[in-house]
Design a protein around this motif. Structure first.
Motif, short mmCIF file in Angstrom:
data_model
loop_
_atom_site.label_atom_id
_atom_site.label_comp_id
_atom_site.label_asym_id
_atom_site.label_seq_id
_atom_site.Cartn_x
_atom_site.Cartn_y
_atom_site.Cartn_z
N LYS A 39 -12.73 -12.41 -11.63
CA LYS A 39 -11.92 -11.26 -11.21
C LYS A 39 -10.99 -10.76 -12.30
N GLY A 40 -10.51 -11.67 -13.15
CA GLY A 40 -9.54 -11.27 -14.16
C GLY A 40 -9.81 -11.91 -15.50
N ILE A 41 -9.22 -11.34 -16.53
CA ILE A 41 -9.37 -11.89 -17.88
C ILE A 41 -8.03 -11.80 -18.59
N ILE A 42 -7.65 -12.89 -19.24
CA ILE A 42 -6.48 -12.91 -20.12
C ILE A 42 -7.01 -13.18 -21.51
N ALA A 43 -6.88 -12.21 -22.40
CA ALA A 43 -7.59 -12.31 -23.68
C ALA A 43 -6.74 -11.85 -24.85
N GLU A 44 -7.13 -12.31 -26.02
CA GLU A 44 -6.55 -11.87 -27.29
C GLU A 44 -6.80 -10.38 -27.50
N ASP A 45 -5.89 -9.74 -28.21
CA ASP A 45 -6.13 -8.35 -28.56
C ASP A 45 -7.41 -8.18 -29.36
N SER A 46 -7.76 -9.19 -30.16
CA SER A 46 -8.97 -9.11 -30.99
C SER A 46 -10.25 -9.24 -30.16
N VAL A 47 -10.13 -9.65 -28.91
CA VAL A 47 -11.29 -9.79 -28.03
C VAL A 47 -11.42 -8.59 -27.10
N ALA A 48 -10.38 -7.77 -27.01
CA ALA A 48 -10.33 -6.70 -26.02
C ALA A 48 -11.49 -5.71 -26.16
N ASP A 49 -11.89 -5.39 -27.39
CA ASP A 49 -13.02 -4.46 -27.58
C ASP A 49 -14.28 -5.00 -26.92
N ARG A 50 -14.57 -6.27 -27.15
CA ARG A 50 -15.77 -6.88 -26.56
C ARG A 50 -15.66 -6.93 -25.04
N ALA A 51 -14.47 -7.27 -24.57
CA ALA A 51 -14.26 -7.33 -23.12
C ALA A 51 -14.42 -5.95 -22.48
N ASP A 52 -13.92 -4.91 -23.17
CA ASP A 52 -14.07 -3.54 -22.65
C ASP A 52 -15.54 -3.15 -22.54
N GLU A 53 -16.32 -3.51 -23.55
CA GLU A 53 -17.75 -3.18 -23.53
C GLU A 53 -18.45 -3.95 -22.41
N ALA A 54 -18.09 -5.21 -22.26
CA ALA A 54 -18.70 -6.02 -21.19
C ALA A 54 -18.30 -5.51 -19.82
N HIS A 55 -17.07 -5.03 -19.71
CA HIS A 55 -16.52 -4.60 -18.42
C HIS A 55 -17.37 -3.51 -17.76
N LYS A 56 -18.05 -2.71 -18.58
CA LYS A 56 -18.87 -1.61 -18.06
C LYS A 56 -19.95 -2.10 -17.10
N SER A 57 -20.39 -3.34 -17.27
CA SER A 57 -21.43 -3.87 -16.40
C SER A 57 -20.96 -5.12 -15.65
N CYS A 58 -19.64 -5.20 -15.42
CA CYS A 58 -19.06 -6.36 -14.71
C CYS A 58 -18.22 -5.85 -13.54
N PRO A 59 -18.84 -5.57 -12.41
CA PRO A 59 -18.11 -4.96 -11.28
C PRO A 59 -17.02 -5.84 -10.68
N SER A 60 -17.10 -7.16 -10.86
CA SER A 60 -16.08 -8.04 -10.25
C SER A 60 -14.77 -8.04 -11.01
N LEU A 61 -14.79 -7.57 -12.28
CA LEU A 61 -13.62 -7.68 -13.15
C LEU A 61 -12.61 -6.58 -12.83
N LYS A 62 -11.43 -7.00 -12.33
CA LYS A 62 -10.42 -6.05 -11.86
C LYS A 62 -9.11 -6.10 -12.65
N VAL A 63 -8.73 -7.27 -13.14
CA VAL A 63 -7.42 -7.45 -13.79
C VAL A 63 -7.62 -7.84 -15.24
N MET A 64 -7.01 -7.07 -16.16
CA MET A 64 -7.17 -7.30 -17.59
C MET A 64 -5.78 -7.46 -18.22
N VAL A 65 -5.53 -8.62 -18.83
CA VAL A 65 -4.23 -8.89 -19.46
C VAL A 65 -4.46 -9.18 -20.94
#
Length: 548
Positions: free
Chosen positions: A129-155
């Motif tokens: 449901k959520g991800i707490i990630a490094e700023d350096s990982v945010a780009d990858r997480a954003d790209e993955a998020h497009k096909s991850c419907p369960s992901l709601k909270v990003m820190v």
């Protein structure tokens, strides 16, 4: 907890019992309790990437984790929600883990090397449901998020520009209350605590679930294997994205009253820098894989004041006797080996009340009824090779519940009252265990059974070898022939002459029949994101090449 003293390993295994309080929750029952009783007690010494040293007490971790727990709750995170944590060895990782424990959310610690595809697979498979990630990982997480419907909270943590749709770690903590009382339906006991993804050495990674009682199993790790006393300063050289972090940088160390030392280096470690950090910060207890010790003994150890260091442990690979002896000669300290898995806490170890045998992983830990069982299901006598199996009745504290959402895979390893680890070993007449490798990795050649670690251990004692992976390749004469895939040290080049030299070297170091008949020189070995060699990938390539 108060550490008891035992005169012998036999007494330790007989007398020690892991006490399991009702509804145990590490964040409330360990960290918050210490903070209430002794708020200024030192919890962590942190050395950042720029060398800045920071000290944090238990009051800090209690309050900062409460702030994050409140912020996450406000953002919609609830008990049972799964939260992926992709952070470097920054203080925020410990705060995030504790915050999840308080809410009852289930952290999924993950390596910062995950690709977009990796993140997509794990988020969707675990319904994160959520991800707490490094700023350096945010780009990858954003790209993955497009096909991850369960992901709601990003820190987002770190100093980089805040990505759209993300919450800033420090901002949300700063706006929240530093009080988070224990909820009426507080997670604890047999509730889900955290999920690790296995290394995936033989296929897609599996979800390994541990409950809130799992930290209690790590008290033995910290208090007895790491030999920690209150005030000791312990460094385990592990990345926060894999299981060894909670083994050596979190649960057992704080329960034992020790200070967790964190060196937040980025990228590849430099042995000279590590030695300087150990010396400058008066680290008293240290744990690292054998490869790290092998690199350190190549340095001039006399240049570093390691007099504060009193105890050293190692795990994860086979320890070569020459490394053991060189380290002991330079520091006066033996290396105490241990064995466990992502699926467990420490199962087998050499403790301070035992005489270490270089290359042996030691004896079973208290509470762990270990058996070596052969392929026919028979118990192995001393000297015989078998699979390391854990008796399930009574179930040891710290053993995983199973592979989530994959009941067949769980059933495959829980057989006839035992958990089958998939690792092979043999036991000597003194009851010491000697690790051989994964069952799939053993090589059958001319009637001999050869463990890859034995040959790899022999190879890396040669100055030309930096890393080695040993596998079996099909052979019409021998069934399988031993093959070594090696990475050379600077200044060496692969040649027929070097191959013969390495083969003769192995014959001298170990039994001659184990020498590699084939040596392949490569620039790097295939590895999982946690750094484990993917021997299955090497075997698959060899099989494909043979059919071509």
């Amino acid at each position: 907890m108060e550490k008891q003293k035992y005169g012998s390993n036999e007494e330790f295994c007989t007398e020690y019992k892991t006490e399991v309080p009702d509804n145990y929750n590490f964040a409330f029952d360990c960290v918050d309790k210490i903070a209430a009783d002794d708020p200024s007690r030192l919890a962590m010494i942190h050395v950042g990437p720029d060398g800045t040293r920071t000290e944090k007490d238990f009051d800090f971790f209690s309050k900062k984790s409460a702030r994050l727990a409140n912020a996450l709750s406000k953002a919609g995170v609830e008990k049972g929600d799964r939260i992926m944590i992709i952070l470097y060895r920054r203080i925020d990782w410990w705060v995030s883990m504790l915050a999840c424990h308080k809410i009852g959310a289930v952290p999924v610690p993950s390596p910062n090397l995950l690709t977009v595809k990796d993140i997509q697979f794990r988020v969707n498979f675990a319904k994160i449901k959520g991800i707490i990630a490094e700023d350096s990982v945010a780009d990858r997480a954003d790209e993955a998020h497009k096909s991850c419907p369960s992901l709601k909270v990003m820190v987002q943590a770190g100093e980089g520009d805040l990505h759209d749709g993300w919450l800033d770690f420090e901002t949300i903590c700063g706006e929240a209350s530093d009080s988070f009382p224990r909820p009426a339906d507080c997670a604890g006991g047999d509730d889900s605590l955290l999920i690790f993804f296995s290394s995936g050495t033989t296929g897609q990674p599996k979800m390994v679930e541990h409950t809130h009682n799992y930290p209690l199993g790590h008290y033995v790790t910290g208090a007895y294997w790491h030999d920690l006393e209150p005030g000791a300063v312990h460094l385990t050289l592990a990345d926060t994205g894999w299981g060894k972090a909670v083994w050596g940088k979190y649960y057992g160390q704080w329960m034992a009253g020790a200070v967790v030392f964190v060196w937040d280096f980025r990228g590849k470690f430099e042995p000279s820098e590590l030695l300087r950090v150990l010396a400058d910060n008066k680290v008293t207890s240290f744990c690292a894989p054998p490869t790290v010790y092998r690199f350190m003994i190549r340095e001039d150890l006399s240049k570093y004041d390691l007099s504060a260091l009193t105890h050293c442990t190692t795990a994860g690979e086979l320890l070569n006797a020459s490394v053991f002896e060189a380290w002991k000669e330079a520091t006066g300290l033996p290396l105490y080996e241990g064995y466990g898995q992502t699926e467990s806490v420490l199962q087998i170890a050499t403790f301070p009340n035992m005489t270490p045998k270089p290359g042996s992983i030691g004896k079973p830990c208290p509470g762990w009824d270990i058996a070596l069982i052969d392929t026919e299901g028979n118990l192995c006598a001393p000297g015989e090779e078998g699979q390391i199996c854990v008796k399930l009745d009574p179930r040891p504290v710290g053993l995983f519940t199973g592979y989530l959402d994959e009941p067949q895979k769980t059933e495959n390893v829980m057989v006839d009252g035992y958990y089958q680890t998939g690792d092979k070993a043999w036991m000597d007449e003194d009851g010491y265990y000697w690790f051989l490798g994964r069952t799939d990795d053993l090589i059958k050649s001319s009637g001999y059974r050869i463990g890859p670690f034995e040959v790899e251990s022999a190879l890396i004692t040669h100055d030309a070898i930096v890393e080695a992976a040993v596998t079996g390749v099909p052979c019409d004469v021998r069934g399988q022939a031993v093959k070594a895939t090696v990475v050379l040290a600077p200044g060496y080049e692969g040649s027929e002459e070097l191959t013969k030299e390495l083969q003769n070297h192995v014959k001298k170091v170990t039994a001659p029949y184990k020498y590699p008949r084939i040596i392949d020189y490569v620039t790097e070995l295939p590895k999982t994101i946690s750094g484990k060699i993917k021997r299955a990938e090497i075997r698959a390539k060899d099989e494909a090449d043979a059919k071509a």
